[in-house]
Design a protein around this motif. Structure first.
Motif, PDB file in Angstrom:
ATOM      1  N   PHE A 184       0.846  -1.192   0.000  1.00 41.73           N
ATOM      2  CA  PHE A 184       0.000   0.000   0.000  1.00 41.73           C
ATOM      3  C   PHE A 184       0.883   1.245   0.000  1.00 41.73           C
ATOM      4  N   VAL A 185       0.320   2.312  -0.542  1.00 42.15           N
ATOM      5  CA  VAL A 185       0.988   3.610  -0.555  1.00 42.15           C
ATOM      6  C   VAL A 185       0.120   4.577   0.241  1.00 42.15           C
ATOM      7  N   PRO A 186       0.613   5.081   1.381  1.00 42.44           N
ATOM      8  CA  PRO A 186      -0.188   6.010   2.189  1.00 42.44           C
ATOM      9  C   PRO A 186      -0.105   7.434   1.634  1.00 42.44           C
ATOM     10  N   ALA A 187      -1.199   8.154   1.774  1.00 41.40           N
ATOM     11  CA  ALA A 187      -1.217   9.548   1.335  1.00 41.40           C
ATOM     12  C   ALA A 187      -0.831  10.489   2.459  1.00 41.40           C
ATOM     13  N   GLY A 188      -0.664   9.987   3.666  1.00 44.21           N
ATOM     14  CA  GLY A 188      -0.280  10.820   4.795  1.00 44.21           C
ATOM     15  C   GLY A 188       0.898  10.218   5.514  1.00 44.21           C
ATOM     16  N   ASN A 189       1.159  10.698   6.702  1.00 43.96           N
ATOM     17  CA  ASN A 189       2.313  10.215   7.459  1.00 43.96           C
ATOM     18  C   ASN A 189       1.914   9.285   8.601  1.00 43.96           C
ATOM     19  N   LEU A 190       0.668   8.763   8.549  1.00 40.59           N
ATOM     20  CA  LEU A 190       0.211   7.809   9.548  1.00 40.59           C
ATOM     21  C   LEU A 190      -0.751   6.838   8.880  1.00 40.59           C
ATOM     22  N   ILE A 191      -0.592   5.556   9.177  1.00 39.20           N
ATOM     23  CA  ILE A 191      -1.550   4.544   8.735  1.00 39.20           C
ATOM     24  C   ILE A 191      -2.239   4.002   9.983  1.00 39.20           C
ATOM     25  N   SER A 192      -3.558   3.818   9.908  1.00 39.48           N
ATOM     26  CA  SER A 192      -4.273   3.320  11.082  1.00 39.48           C
ATOM     27  C   SER A 192      -5.527   2.595  10.654  1.00 39.48           C
ATOM     28  N   PHE A 193      -5.996   1.729  11.547  1.00 41.97           N
ATOM     29  CA  PHE A 193      -7.296   1.087  11.380  1.00 41.97           C
ATOM     30  C   PHE A 193      -7.771   0.597  12.742  1.00 41.97           C
ATOM     31  N   ARG A 194      -9.084   0.381  12.857  1.00 41.24           N
ATOM     32  CA  ARG A 194      -9.701  -0.016  14.122  1.00 41.24           C
ATOM     33  C   ARG A 194     -10.096  -1.479  14.061  1.00 41.24           C
ATOM     34  N   TYR A 195      -9.977  -2.167  15.192  1.00 46.58           N
ATOM     35  CA  TYR A 195     -10.243  -3.600  15.196  1.00 46.58           C
ATOM     36  C   TYR A 195     -10.692  -4.066  16.568  1.00 46.58           C
ATOM     37  N   VAL A 196     -11.275  -5.267  16.596  1.00 47.10           N
ATOM     38  CA  VAL A 196     -11.650  -5.964  17.830  1.00 47.10           C
ATOM     39  C   VAL A 196     -11.185  -7.410  17.683  1.00 47.10           C
TER      40      VAL A 196
END
Length: 609
Positions: free
Chosen positions: A144-156
């Motif tokens: 993947f190529v991020p468009a910002g300086n942080l990658i994140s996602f939410r999970y359980v």
């Protein structure tokens, strides 16, 4: 910091769900839910990544599954949909050790498994986080190529091994392994970013990975020992604030789960990274686990907009349910004040079809989520599904414009309408009910004759009534917003209500004209003996079905000896008070029946003393 949000009517074609009165119309790969967690796993792994997991600011390529092509359907990868009260996420991607459909089963036992090949795993990264052999592994990886300086996602994270195997020696394993340039220096090399937040320092993370032995109730289970958890992190008991609790409902299968957690990592804008999402049974292929990843949450830098409703879909009902627009900004921007203006488009009108909304929204320093509530107005107009499309644009560190949008559907309120082919008549009374209700997908009938029906269609209902009853129809949409209509049915007993009729029905309340009356009959004696011995002392006619009798007695010379009339006239053998002579006498009679029929006759009778 201020961001101007441009007007737009862009609609994410793969995120929306439209539900039209009794059926769902799927846009992309979503599905319905009514209370129970639901899982579908009939699309390819690649489709689930592209259409369910991805959010704004990320471009994905080279998706692989278990070391091969991701253009395959696999039981351990699917899409979930659930009310927010189940485990905190409403829709997204599920990875499971076994069949992901297990998550949708009611939780009625202490440990369950479903599907899975039962084969040993081969992924070295997943194997590296547990000393036990991995089975039934589900491994998805992509660039993947991020468009910002942080990658994140939410999970359980959820598991059937909670709570009995907390601090046990055999625990299922999962991880999110990131590879690529680390902005702080060096490289990420399969770095597990599924890390536990620091409970004493919000916004920061420990170096301890999330697992059954690190995030749990804070006490070892019946098949565990504290020493096993201590060996991983001596502070493991303090991480119980991130455990949602043991599952005591039947809305989903897993026996326990974490709260909603965030996986994130600093990245460099425009660089290519690789991530691996993996889960598997450890030690044996039983007691499955699953990890729920929020739909659209794998994102970089964009202000994300999502819609939350009571039922976990994107539908609200006029005058009954509401929706929340949830604005989430990147963690990297938490130190700033952020003003976000957004645009509302679609065919619903703000101020008339729904309440006026606050615009813009302002994030204060440290604030990462802002929620706006939309209340649809019950206007009493059948105007069909109306859309509210909310769209925001952000410009990232690379200078790219990132779009975040979501769509809400406003549905007309359910309306119960039905008619009866007849509302009164003789029992057994056959009635056909025609259902013309609107904007509903469930129809609960109570017919008032001891019969009920619960259907999801408008088919006519046929019923028979022996006694009066009230038919009731309750309609709803997606289990919500019930509306009720009733019709009284009067079934009565019909028959002959005349007590004089042969077929008199004492229970009949309505005369149906069926009464019938028999013809009168007459029997006359041929001798009588009025001699005072009480044997045959009178001459009388024996009749049936008679209402009036007349007869005349004459002697052989035609002189009238007696005339009688009434319901039962008799001759005692006297004339003017004196005994008549023995001999033969002539009689004539006229007998009237209950319907006015007249029977006439004559004969001879002998008087003997």
């Amino acid at each position: 910091m201020s961001i101007r949000i441009k007007k737009t009517a862009i609609m994410l074609s793969m995120k929306g769900i439209v539900k039209f009165f009794g059926c769902l119309v799927f846009i992309g790969s979503s599905f319905s839910v009514c209370g129970q967690t639901t899982v579908t796993n009939n699309l390819t792994v690649e489709q689930y990544i592209q259409n369910v997991l991805l959010g704004g600011g990320v471009t994905v390529s080279n998706i692989q599954f278990n070391g091969g092509s991701a253009a395959v359907v696999y039981e351990g990868v699917g899409e979930f949909n659930a009310p927010v009260g189940n485990f905190g996420l409403t829709t997204g991607l599920i990875l499971a050790s076994g069949d992901a459909q297990l998550a949708a089963q009611p939780n009625t036992g202490g440990g369950s498994s479903l599907g899975g090949p039962g084969t040993a795993g081969v992924d070295s990264d997943l194997q590296s986080i547990t000393p036990n052999q991995i089975y039934d592994e589900t491994v998805i990886e992509f660039d993947f190529v991020p468009a910002g300086n942080l990658i994140s996602f939410r999970y359980v994270f959820a598991s059937e091994e909670y709570p009995e195997y907390v601090c046990g020696s055999v625990n299922d394993a999962f991880g999110f392994f990131l590879t690529g340039t680390n902005p702080a220096g060096g490289m990420y090399t399969a770095a597990n970013i599924a890390l536990i937040p620091d409970p004493s320092n919000p916004g920061f993370f420990t170096t301890t990975a999330v697992s059954i032995n690190t995030v749990n109730p804070g006490v070892s289970g019946s098949n565990g020992m504290d020493a096993n958890c201590d060996a991983i992190d001596p502070n493991w008991a303090t991480y119980n604030v991130f455990y949602a609790g043991n599952n005591v409902t039947t809305n989903y299968e897993y026996d326990g789960n974490t709260v909603v957690l965030v996986a994130q990592a600093a990245v460099e804008c425009g660089e290519t990274y690789h991530i691996k999402l993996a889960i598997g049974d450890a030690g044996d292929p039983v007691f499955d686990s699953g990890v729920f990843l929020e739909g659209g949450s794998f994102a970089s830098e964009a202000v994300d907009i999502s819609v939350a409703t009571v039922n976990g879909d994107t539908n609200v009902i006029e005058g009954c349910t509401n929706a929340e627009f949830i604005f989430t900004r990147p963690a990297s921007q938490l130190a700033d004040t952020l003003v976000v203006e957004y645009e509302l488009t679609g065919n619903a009108t703000e101020g008339s079809d729904f309440n006026n909304m606050t615009n813009p929204v302002t994030f204060l320093p440290g604030e990462d989520i802002i929620t706006l509530t939309l209340n649809p107005t019950d206007d009493g107009i059948d105007d069909g599904p109306e859309t509210v499309i909310i769209t925001a644009y952000t410009v990232n560190d690379c200078g790219d414009t990132l779009i975040s949008t979501d769509t809400l559907y406003i549905l007309d309120a359910p309306e119960a309408i039905f008619s009866a082919s007849t509302v009164d008549g003789c029992e057994p009374l056959d009635v056909t009910f025609t259902n013309t209700s609107k904007h509903s997908d469930n129809y609960q009938w109570t017919f008032g004759n001891g019969q009920t029906a619960n259907v999801n269609n408008l088919n006519p209902q046929n019923q028979t009534y022996i006694v009066p009853g009230t038919a009731q129809l309750i309609v709803s949409f997606d289990g919500q917003c019930p509306d009720t209509a009733t019709i009284a049915i009067n079934a009565y007993v019909c028959g002959c209500t005349d007590p004089l009729a042969t077929n008199f029905n004492p229970t009949a309340t309505v005369d149906d004209g069926s009464c019938f009356y028999p013809y009168p009959t007459v029997v006359a004696p041929n001798v009588f003996t009025p001699d005072g011995n009480e044997e045959n002392p009178f001459f009388e006619l024996i009749t049936t079905n008679a209402t009036h009798i007349e007869f005349t007695i004459t002697n052989r010379w035609g002189i009238t000896m007696f005339t009688g009339s009434g319901i039962n006239p008799v001759w005692d053998g006297r004339v003017d008070g004196n005994p008549a002579s023995e001999g033969v006498y002539f009689y004539q009679y006229k007998v009237t029946g209950v319907t006015g029929d007249v029977l006439e006759g004559h004969g001879f009778v002998e008087l003997i003393r």
